[in-house]
Structures are given as C-alpha cells and as structure tokens.
Design a protein around this motif. Sequence first.
Motif, PDB file in Angstrom:
ATOM      1  N   SER A 173       0.845  -1.203   0.000  1.00 60.12           N
ATOM      2  CA  SER A 173       0.000   0.000   0.000  1.00 60.12           C
ATOM      3  C   SER A 173       0.874   1.244   0.000  1.00 60.12           C
ATOM      4  CB  SER A 173      -0.914   0.024   1.231  1.00 60.12           C
ATOM      5  OG  SER A 173      -1.730  -1.128   1.252  1.00 60.12           O
ATOM      6  N   ALA A 174       1.951   1.219   0.790  1.00 58.10           N
ATOM      7  CA  ALA A 174       2.846   2.382   0.862  1.00 58.10           C
ATOM      8  C   ALA A 174       3.454   2.659  -0.513  1.00 58.10           C
ATOM      9  CB  ALA A 174       3.946   2.129   1.883  1.00 58.10           C
ATOM     10  N   ILE A 187       3.724   4.392   6.588  1.00 59.42           N
ATOM     11  CA  ILE A 187       2.269   4.599   6.698  1.00 59.42           C
ATOM     12  C   ILE A 187       1.915   5.096   8.085  1.00 59.42           C
ATOM     13  CG2 ILE A 187       0.062   3.350   6.811  1.00 59.42           C
ATOM     14  CD1 ILE A 187       0.662   2.137   4.204  1.00 59.42           C
ATOM     15  N   ALA A 238      -3.372   7.123   4.184  1.00 57.03           N
ATOM     16  CA  ALA A 238      -2.502   6.319   5.053  1.00 57.03           C
ATOM     17  C   ALA A 238      -3.263   5.896   6.306  1.00 57.03           C
ATOM     18  CB  ALA A 238      -1.254   7.117   5.422  1.00 57.03           C
ATOM     19  N   GLN A 242      -4.047   2.034   7.355  1.00 55.63           N
ATOM     20  CA  GLN A 242      -3.625   1.531   8.666  1.00 55.63           C
ATOM     21  C   GLN A 242      -4.837   1.006   9.441  1.00 55.63           C
ATOM     22  OE1 GLN A 242      -0.417   3.119  11.526  1.00 55.63           O
ATOM     23  NE2 GLN A 242      -2.231   4.292  12.062  1.00 55.63           N
TER      24      GLN A 242
END
Length: 342
Positions: A173-174, A187, A238, A242
């Motif tokens: 994802s980052a 993140i 982000a 998370q």
Amino acid sequence: MSLHPGPILGIETSCDETSAAVWADGEIRSNVVASQIALHRQWGGVVPEAAARAHVESVVPVLEAALSEAGLSVGDLKGVAVTNRPGLVGALNVGVTAAKTLASFHGLPICAVHHIEGHLLSAFIEHRELPMPTLALVVSGGHTELVLVRAFGRYEVLGETLDDAAGEAFDKSARLLGLGYPGGRAIQERATGGNPERYRLPQGLEGDTRNFSFSGLKTAVMRLVDLEGDSLDLTDAAASVQHAIVSVLADRTARTAEDLGVRAVALVGGVAANQALRDRLAMRCARLGAAFSVPAMEYCTDNAAMIAFAGAFRLGRGEDDGLEFDVHSNAELPSVTSPASG
Ligand code: KG4
Ligand code: ZN
C-alpha cells in the motif's frame, strides 16, 4: 521448563537483517542488528541475491560485536542457535554456515531454529511469567498467524493469512501511495492526524473466521489512487489503510482470545512495532481482562535475541541438531498439534 544458562550465541539472517545476540545467565546480554533497509530501498523491496551478499559482508563483524558487547569471547560459548527456516535460502545459508563453522570448530551443540518460533518466544524474553496458554498474533513482512502457545515448543496454528502478510499489505500500500520503503513505518508516520474513515477500504474475510486476507486491500488502494488522482489526501489514505489492517488484526485476535478464554495475548513480529495496532489490541484485551504483552521494539523486528532465547529453550532440553541440517524456504512450525482451521 529449564532454559540453558548459556552463554549461547544466536544468529539470524533469514531476510534483510544480519543479527547476532548472546544469551547468558538468564538474560539477553547483547543483540546486534545490521539492517539492509538502505540497500534494498533502491529496489523498493528485498532482492534475495543482494541480501545474501550483504549478509556475507556483515556476518563476522556482527558476531564479533555481539560477543564483545556481552564481554565474552568465542571460547566462552556453550552453544549456538541459528535460524534455518523459513526465509530466503541464500540469506539463511550465510547464518547457518557461520553457525556450523563455529559449532564444529569449538565442539558446541547447535540448534536450528524456526524463525516464527523465535518471534513467538520473543514475547517471553522480558515476560517469563505470561500465563499459558498465550494467544500470539505473529505479524511480519512474511507472516500473519494466530498461534496458541500452550507451552514453549507446543504451538497450535489457529488461523493465518490466505494471501498477503500484514507487513506486505503495509509495504504494498505504501508503494502504491508513493510513501516509500519499508511501508509500515512510512504509513504509520503519514497517518498521524489523518481521518481513518475518509476512504472505505476492505478488511478481507468477513464473518466468523480466524484467517485473514489482505490482497483485496492492495487492489482497493490501487483503485483509490487511480480514481482520486491528485485530489487524494495522502494523510487520510494512510490513516485509512492503517485502520483497515489494524482493526481486522486486533478485533479477530481479541475475539479468538474471548472464544478460547485465554488469559494472555502477545503481539509479535515486525508489524507489532505499529502503535495503532498496539493501542487497539491493548484496549481490546483490557476489556476482556486478558494480560497483553508486546516485546521491546528491538525484539519485534527481525533480531537474533529471539533466536538465542529459543536456543536456550531447545538446548536446555538437551536438543542438538548436529551439523547435517539444511535450510528451508518454507516450513511448518515445530510441534504443531493441530492444523489451521477457518
Ligand atoms: O519481522 P520483520 O522485521 O521481518 C519479517 O520477518 O518479515 O517484519 C518486517 C515488516 C515489514 O513489512 C514492515 O513494513 C513492518 O514489519 N513494520 C511495520 C512497522 N514497522 C515495521 N508495520 C507497521 N507499522 C510499523 N511501525
Ligand atoms: Zn521476522
């Protein structure tokens, strides 16, 4: 259970950290880690050949530093413990070769440690009194498992990821959000002050399961980036990523602890460094009246202290794996008493 008094040298080279640690007189006396994060950042992930070469360069200096910090020399050692599975084969081989050379030269017993057993037992390095059984959530770049620790050496895998690991979900994802490598810390830092409910992201498997799935999250983040383009709020994105990862991990772990009536929950592995996960699981455990334990940060990400500690347990039982054992990229946890169940 009586732990070996040591001194035992632990060695860990399964992925991208070269680490050596010394266990002696009932405690970890040194834990030296040479991280390859800066090396792999240029590729945005761990490149196995580069990792193995970097381990070759740093293994001897790291071993020397661990011994010297513990105030010992090689001649003082009474045993060696080394990660031999699972992990990158070329990387594992560097640590295993170093360990076998030492053991053979000095006539020492040697113990081949499963990396995840190391992570599981890391919960007990500073908290020997944690009541058994302890439910452990192991979350790292390569693993996401819910394991019931009935005793040292007796593990029951209750659930696991069906695809990506939690750390992998953070890292991928980052990368999609352009937040850098490794993704977990990036993140977490970017998420500060963000709105976790701004973007709705999938949390994987629904319903009454003890397994996890994170591959849908990656696809959803990809779609979000495409859809929002320049108007994407990175801080809120982000925070939303998370939240999606942390809430499913914490809630499923707490529900399992409640179902089983366990009195202690441990959070281990690199993703255990995540503050939002620590806070949410601590809160859920407090509500259940279960003890909650998370190792010091240096024992969460890959380290040899947990390998030396697992060695103290196995060598303390008189186990000696000799010099013939191999390395394995994949391997079941030792002494698993029942298969994973949904
Ligand atoms: O246990 P570990 O050091 O290595 C493996 O055995 O995989 O875990 C590394 C993983 C990476 O995916 C990294 O992004 C994640 O742990 N990680 C975090 C944080 N710090 C490290 N994930 C979320 N939040 C963090 N603060
Ligand atoms: Zn690990």
